[in-house]
Design a protein around this motif. Structure first.
Motif, PDB file in Angstrom:
ATOM      1  N   TYR A  22      48.923  -2.485  92.044  1.00 47.72           N
ATOM      2  CA  TYR A  22      49.731  -3.669  91.791  1.00 47.72           C
ATOM      3  C   TYR A  22      50.066  -3.719  90.301  1.00 47.72           C
ATOM      4  N   ALA A  23      51.373  -3.644  89.970  1.00 45.83           N
ATOM      5  CA  ALA A  23      51.826  -3.836  88.591  1.00 45.83           C
ATOM      6  C   ALA A  23      52.093  -5.316  88.384  1.00 45.83           C
ATOM      7  N   MET A  24      51.523  -5.894  87.323  1.00 44.28           N
ATOM      8  CA  MET A  24      51.591  -7.329  87.105  1.00 44.28           C
ATOM      9  C   MET A  24      52.073  -7.624  85.688  1.00 44.28           C
ATOM     10  N   GLN A  25      52.445  -8.898  85.476  1.00 50.88           N
ATOM     11  CA  GLN A  25      52.837  -9.406  84.157  1.00 50.88           C
ATOM     12  C   GLN A  25      53.914  -8.528  83.524  1.00 50.88           C
ATOM     13  N   ALA A  26      54.972  -8.263  84.293  1.00 54.00           N
ATOM     14  CA  ALA A  26      56.111  -7.471  83.802  1.00 54.00           C
ATOM     15  C   ALA A  26      55.674  -6.108  83.317  1.00 54.00           C
ATOM     16  N   GLY A  27      54.673  -5.550  83.971  1.00 50.05           N
ATOM     17  CA  GLY A  27      54.217  -4.222  83.583  1.00 50.05           C
ATOM     18  C   GLY A  27      53.235  -4.221  82.439  1.00 50.05           C
ATOM     19  N   ARG A  28      52.749  -5.381  82.029  1.00 48.84           N
ATOM     20  CA  ARG A  28      51.749  -5.415  80.956  1.00 48.84           C
ATOM     21  C   ARG A  28      50.328  -5.240  81.503  1.00 48.84           C
ATOM     22  N   GLU A  29      50.173  -5.266  82.819  1.00 49.71           N
ATOM     23  CA  GLU A  29      48.860  -5.038  83.430  1.00 49.71           C
ATOM     24  C   GLU A  29      49.069  -4.322  84.755  1.00 49.71           C
ATOM     25  N   ILE A  30      48.171  -3.417  85.083  1.00 52.50           N
ATOM     26  CA  ILE A  30      48.221  -2.708  86.360  1.00 52.50           C
ATOM     27  C   ILE A  30      46.825  -2.747  86.956  1.00 52.50           C
ATOM     28  N   ARG A  31      46.750  -3.150  88.230  1.00 48.23           N
ATOM     29  CA  ARG A  31      45.467  -3.250  88.923  1.00 48.23           C
ATOM     30  C   ARG A  31      45.435  -2.216  90.046  1.00 48.23           C
ATOM     31  N   VAL A  32      44.388  -1.421  90.033  1.00 48.38           N
ATOM     32  CA  VAL A  32      44.266  -0.294  90.953  1.00 48.38           C
ATOM     33  C   VAL A  32      43.094  -0.561  91.887  1.00 48.38           C
ATOM     34  N   MET A  33      43.359  -0.628  93.168  1.00 41.56           N
ATOM     35  CA  MET A  33      42.317  -0.807  94.174  1.00 41.56           C
ATOM     36  C   MET A  33      41.933   0.576  94.697  1.00 41.56           C
ATOM     37  N   VAL A  34      40.647   0.915  94.625  1.00 38.93           N
ATOM     38  CA  VAL A  34      40.188   2.233  95.051  1.00 38.93           C
ATOM     39  C   VAL A  34      39.266   2.084  96.252  1.00 38.93           C
ATOM     40  N   SER A  35      39.159   3.167  97.011  1.00 37.65           N
ATOM     41  CA  SER A  35      38.269   3.179  98.168  1.00 37.65           C
ATOM     42  C   SER A  35      36.823   3.305  97.690  1.00 37.65           C
ATOM     43  N   PRO A  36      35.934   2.406  98.118  1.00 40.33           N
ATOM     44  CA  PRO A  36      34.549   2.472  97.628  1.00 40.33           C
ATOM     45  C   PRO A  36      33.806   3.721  98.085  1.00 40.33           C
ATOM     46  N   THR A  37      34.253   4.329  99.174  1.00 42.27           N
ATOM     47  CA  THR A  37      33.586   5.549  99.647  1.00 42.27           C
ATOM     48  C   THR A  37      34.065   6.783  98.895  1.00 42.27           C
ATOM     49  N   ALA A  38      35.234   6.715  98.290  1.00 40.94           N
ATOM     50  CA  ALA A  38      35.777   7.880  97.582  1.00 40.94           C
ATOM     51  C   ALA A  38      35.329   7.934  96.129  1.00 40.94           C
ATOM     52  N   LEU A  39      35.071   6.782  95.513  1.00 38.87           N
ATOM     53  CA  LEU A  39      34.691   6.739  94.103  1.00 38.87           C
ATOM     54  C   LEU A  39      33.503   5.812  93.929  1.00 38.87           C
ATOM     55  N   ASP A  63      30.993   3.768  90.775  1.00 34.88           N
ATOM     56  CA  ASP A  63      31.315   2.964  89.598  1.00 34.88           C
ATOM     57  C   ASP A  63      31.709   3.840  88.416  1.00 34.88           C
ATOM     58  N   ASP A  64      30.984   4.944  88.235  1.00 33.95           N
ATOM     59  CA  ASP A  64      31.326   5.850  87.132  1.00 33.95           C
ATOM     60  C   ASP A  64      32.696   6.473  87.360  1.00 33.95           C
ATOM     61  N   GLY A  65      32.989   6.825  88.593  1.00 36.46           N
ATOM     62  CA  GLY A  65      34.305   7.380  88.903  1.00 36.46           C
ATOM     63  C   GLY A  65      35.418   6.384  88.631  1.00 36.46           C
ATOM     64  N   ALA A  66      35.163   5.095  88.892  1.00 37.73           N
ATOM     65  CA  ALA A  66      36.171   4.074  88.602  1.00 37.73           C
ATOM     66  C   ALA A  66      36.428   3.962  87.100  1.00 37.73           C
ATOM     67  N   THR A  67      35.360   4.064  86.311  1.00 43.74           N
ATOM     68  CA  THR A  67      35.527   4.033  84.854  1.00 43.74           C
ATOM     69  C   THR A  67      36.354   5.220  84.375  1.00 43.74           C
ATOM     70  N   LEU A  68      36.035   6.406  84.896  1.00 42.54           N
ATOM     71  CA  LEU A  68      36.792   7.599  84.507  1.00 42.54           C
ATOM     72  C   LEU A  68      38.242   7.499  84.965  1.00 42.54           C
ATOM     73  N   LEU A  69      38.476   6.918  86.149  1.00 40.94           N
ATOM     74  CA  LEU A  69      39.836   6.791  86.651  1.00 40.94           C
ATOM     75  C   LEU A  69      40.665   5.866  85.762  1.00 40.94           C
ATOM     76  N   SER A  70      40.097   4.741  85.342  1.00 45.97           N
ATOM     77  CA  SER A  70      40.842   3.834  84.461  1.00 45.97           C
ATOM     78  C   SER A  70      41.183   4.517  83.147  1.00 45.97           C
TER      79      SER A  70
END
Length: 480
Positions: free
Chosen positions: A422-439, A441-448
């Motif tokens: 989801y791109a928000m605030q005219a592209g000033r923020e992007i929120r990425v929902m990931v599958s909990p089985t695929a990544l 917490d450390d993987g989420a940090t690396l992905l961001s």
């Protein structure tokens, strides 16, 4: 070779002796020949003796070579025996190793390849955890360093762009019927223009611009008062200090009434009741204030309607959200008179005129000057961002807006494990929902971190873009 040389020498000696015998027939010659023959015999004997010695040495060398060949043959046979024994030992060791591995596999319940994969997986998890920890540490250190340096950078940027921004937002132009009016506006020895500037607090710029007078001032209300005053003087035709003062107070009175009407219209359009008259007047003053090219009063009314809709959907208080969103930028109406962030200044004004604390808190929190504590405060933040990010609200074309959002979403969705973006605030923020089985917490940090670096490399954008990776697992069951 030495035998051949000795034989050749002997043959030469015999030939010399025969020649000597043939040439000498006398007695003296015979004696000389005898002596020569004796010398030749002595030489031949020495040569024979030398040949014998050479033969003996050659025989001795041949015997030594035979002995060396025999010794080498014995060593070769010994090496062959040792090689065969070593190969048998290697085969035995390999067999014992296989038996040992089979025993370990039976005891562990996994094969060697499975154990190797498990070890590699554990090592990979450890490395990823350490790398994520290092990334967080580096980001925290970088943020602290950036906070120390950002003030210097901002001061340089503000110095470079301040002039252009001031030209766009602090100037009004009054058209003249002819350039002859410029002299009348200036007056004898400049008395008329001095009176205008002293009364209005606005600079009147009369230059080579044809048929126009430029009014310059930071206060939009004062600038509008000066514009109305000058237009009334031009219509009346009588321009002198006494008439200037009369027209100024008349224009000021009319503008105050107009400001009050604008505030009442905004309150009615935003469906807010019971505001203090002073707050309504301050709202009307926002009509003469712009933010990035967007009219602040229209922006406030938009925010009020957006906040009310979101509050209805979320089960929050629409009245509180609507009221706070309408008043959230009211501090900008007095920004030339009171120092401080406009959110806090607006909160103080609302508190002064009896607004509820929930409204005041939502106003103060809309730029995170204070930490949002209520749902309504977050709603006001979202409404403010939505109104400012609306295509066309702040001079950005629809094509640029849509293209930036699409590019942001494409960069995020190309990674494994990403579920929704989801791109928000005219592209000033992007929120990425990931599958909990695929990544994890450390993987989420690396992905961001990876998404942020790719955005930096591939896109051009003002300011900064916030990348938020959300990993959430839910368990649902029903009691029957």
């Amino acid at each position: 070779m030495e035998i051949v040389i000795a034989a050749a020498v002997l043959a030469v000696g015999l030939m010399v002796a025969a020649a000597l015998y043939a040439r000498r027939g006398s007695g003296q010659a015979a004696a000389a020949n005898e002596r020569a023959a004796a010398d030749v015999d002595a030489a031949l004997r020495e040569r024979r003796a030398e040949i014998v010695r050479i033969e003996e040495r050659i025989l001795g060398k041949e015997e030594a070579l035979d002995a060396q060949r025999a010794d080498l043959a014995r060593r070769e046979r010994s090496l062959d025996d040792r090689t065969e024994a070593l190969e048998r030992e290697v085969a035995a060791v390999a067999e014992r190793r296989r038996e040992y591995e089979q025993s370990l596999e039976r005891l562990a319940g996994v094969t060697a390849s499975q154990a190797k994969q498990m070890l590699l997986k554990d090592l990979e998890d450890e490395v990823r955890h350490e790398s994520a920890k290092l990334i967080r540490q580096v980001e925290e250190e970088t943020k602290r360093e950036a906070d120390r340096r950002v003030r210097n950078i901002l001061s340089v940027v503000m110095q470079r762009i301040a002039a252009g921004h001031a030209t766009e937002t602090t100037v009004s132009v009054v058209q003249l019927a002819s350039d002859d009016m410029k002299g009348r506006i200036i007056g004898r020895e400049g008395r008329n223009i001095r009176a205008l500037e002293n009364l209005t607090g606005v600079d009147f710029i009369i230059d080579d611009t044809p048929n126009a007078v430029v009014l310059s001032g930071f206060d939009g209300v004062r600038r509008e008062t000066a514009r109305l005053t000058l237009e009334k003087l031009l219509q009346d035709g009588r321009i002198h200090p006494a008439r200037i003062e009369e027209m100024y107070y008349q224009a000021k009175s009319e503008l105050e009434e107009h400001v009050q009407e604008l505030g009442e219209e905004a309150v009615f359009e935003a469906k807010v009741q019971g505001l203090d008259p002073e707050l309504i007047k301050l709202l009307g003053r926002l009509k003469f204030r712009t933010s990035y090219g967007q009219n602040v009063l229209a922006h406030s009314v938009e925010c009020a309607n957006l906040a009310a809709m979101m509050a209805h959907e979320l089960g929050a208080s629409p009245k509180t959200a609507r009221r706070a969103a309408l008043l959230h930028d009211i501090g900008k109406a007095v920004s030339h008179e009171i120092e401080g962030p406009h959110a806090l200044v607006g909160g103080d004004l609302a508190r002064k005129y009896g607004e509820p604390e929930a409204v005041v808190h939502a106003m103060e929190a809309h730029h995170n000057e204070v930490e949002p504590q209520t749902v309504e405060a977050v709603i006001v933040q979202a409404a403010d961002a939505l109104s400012g990010a609306r295509p066309g609200a702040r001079g950005e074309s629809l094509e640029q807006y849509v293209r930036r959002l699409r590019e942001l979403e494409q960069i995020a969705t190309r990674h494994d494990g990403v579920d929704k973006v989801y791109a928000m605030q005219a592209g000033r923020e992007i929120r990425v929902m990931v599958s909990p089985t695929a990544l994890d917490d450390d993987g989420a940090t690396l992905l961001s971190h990876a998404i942020a670096r790719e955005i930096e490399r591939e896109l051009e954008y003002p300011g900064q873009i916030k990348v938020t990776v959300i990993r959430e697992s839910r368990a649902v069951e029903y009691a029957r």
